[in-house]
Design an enzyme around this catalytic site. Sequence first.
Site, PDB file in Angstrom:
ATOM      1  N   ILE A   1       0.842  -1.022   0.047  1.00  0.00           N
ATOM      2  CA  ILE A   1       0.167   0.107  -0.088  1.00  0.00           C
ATOM      3  C   ILE A   1       0.732   1.437   0.120  1.00  0.00           C
ATOM      4  O   ILE A   1       1.802   1.357   0.816  1.00  0.00           O
ATOM      5  CB  ILE A   1      -0.817  -0.019   1.113  1.00  0.00           C
ATOM      6  CG1 ILE A   1      -1.902  -1.193   1.129  1.00  0.00           C
ATOM      7  CG2 ILE A   1      -1.778   1.409   1.221  1.00  0.00           C
ATOM      8  CD1 ILE A   1      -2.752  -1.361   2.527  1.00  0.00           C
ATOM      9  N   CYS A   2       0.819   2.022  -1.182  1.00  0.00           N
ATOM     10  CA  CYS A   2       1.523   3.293  -0.998  1.00  0.00           C
ATOM     11  C   CYS A   2       2.894   2.983  -1.145  1.00  0.00           C
ATOM     12  O   CYS A   2       3.461   2.212  -1.813  1.00  0.00           O
ATOM     13  CB  CYS A   2       1.075   4.477  -0.034  1.00  0.00           C
ATOM     14  SG  CYS A   2       1.547   5.905  -0.022  1.00  0.00           S
ATOM     15  N   THR A   3       3.734   3.686  -0.252  1.00  0.00           N
ATOM     16  CA  THR A   3       5.203   3.516  -0.166  1.00  0.00           C
ATOM     17  C   THR A   3       5.693   2.259   0.262  1.00  0.00           C
ATOM     18  O   THR A   3       6.840   2.147   0.332  1.00  0.00           O
ATOM     19  CB  THR A   3       5.767   4.691   0.912  1.00  0.00           C
ATOM     20  OG1 THR A   3       5.199   4.545   2.042  1.00  0.00           O
ATOM     21  CG2 THR A   3       5.520   6.067   0.260  1.00  0.00           C
TER      22      THR A   3
END
Length: 329
Positions: free
Chosen positions: A103-105
């Site tokens: 998720i994301c970074t």
Amino acid sequence: MPTPHRVAVLALNGVYPFDLGIPARVLGAAGGRYSIVTCSVDGRAVRTNADFEISIENGPEALENAETVIVPAFETATLDRSHLATMAQALSKVAPGTRIVSICTGAFIVAAAGLLNGRRATTHWAAATLFRDWFPEVDLDPDVLFVDEGDVLTSAGAASGLDACLHLIRKDHGSEVANHAARVCVAPPWRDGGQAQYIEHHFPHTPQHASSEVREWARTRLREPLTLAMLAEHARVSPRTLSRLFDKEVGISPGRWLAQQRIDQARQLLESTDLAVEQIANQVGFQGSASLREHFGNTLGVSPNAYRRTFQGVQSQGSEITSLDLQAP
């Protein structure tokens, strides 16, 4: 019902609390079909990017037994390559064939573990430049909400973690279960378009840049039929020289930059005014509403009206949910 699918969520120092809670909240709404545990690289508490720590009951051994491992977003502002590599070592405990989701970074960890080499992936648009610098061997697409490569799935920032987890449910158990989970979470089961509609473009603009003045001049004349020759004439350089300046200072061609400026101005007008799409198209320099819709679809993946509904808060009549059966299907 079969044995629940085992999911381990890896909490790293600097984790975003919202992102950390997404898997348990969304997958947990799938009627007991998933068993979710949270773990850290050493079984100890982790600091968040907020003003509190989170106590973790499980260590990296939880990764060994998981069928899916999810790596939520964490703060990358002070991250360096050596620290990243150390954190990525935790994924070495994951058994072959285990599905990995970021998720994301969290994609930085998956990439540092070598699991994205030669594959398509995504991450938060604001981290795209750093990601490309560190992992040029990954085919990064920062315009989409998530990328499913089968055994590896990467998603963009924050809310796209919801999209990714709902996609997992849909993939594992079908649309009926995924739609039910979405209703429980009061989230759309599917979002049109991609991450591109959320990106803010900030092109460099300093007096040291030879193209700065002509760019500022063009911004005030977007409704006019500007051409490369007109821009070059105003800048008092040849079209070829201007193209080289844009490539060096902005990173894209004058034509692409001009189209992006028109789309960005159209986005602002869709968000802040009630002007008709045809009026907006004329104001920003597109030849009618059809041209604006085409550029919107190609660039953002949504129509102007869909974009307006999302960012201006326009609700359709009859869209409220008056009651909800929270029992799993």
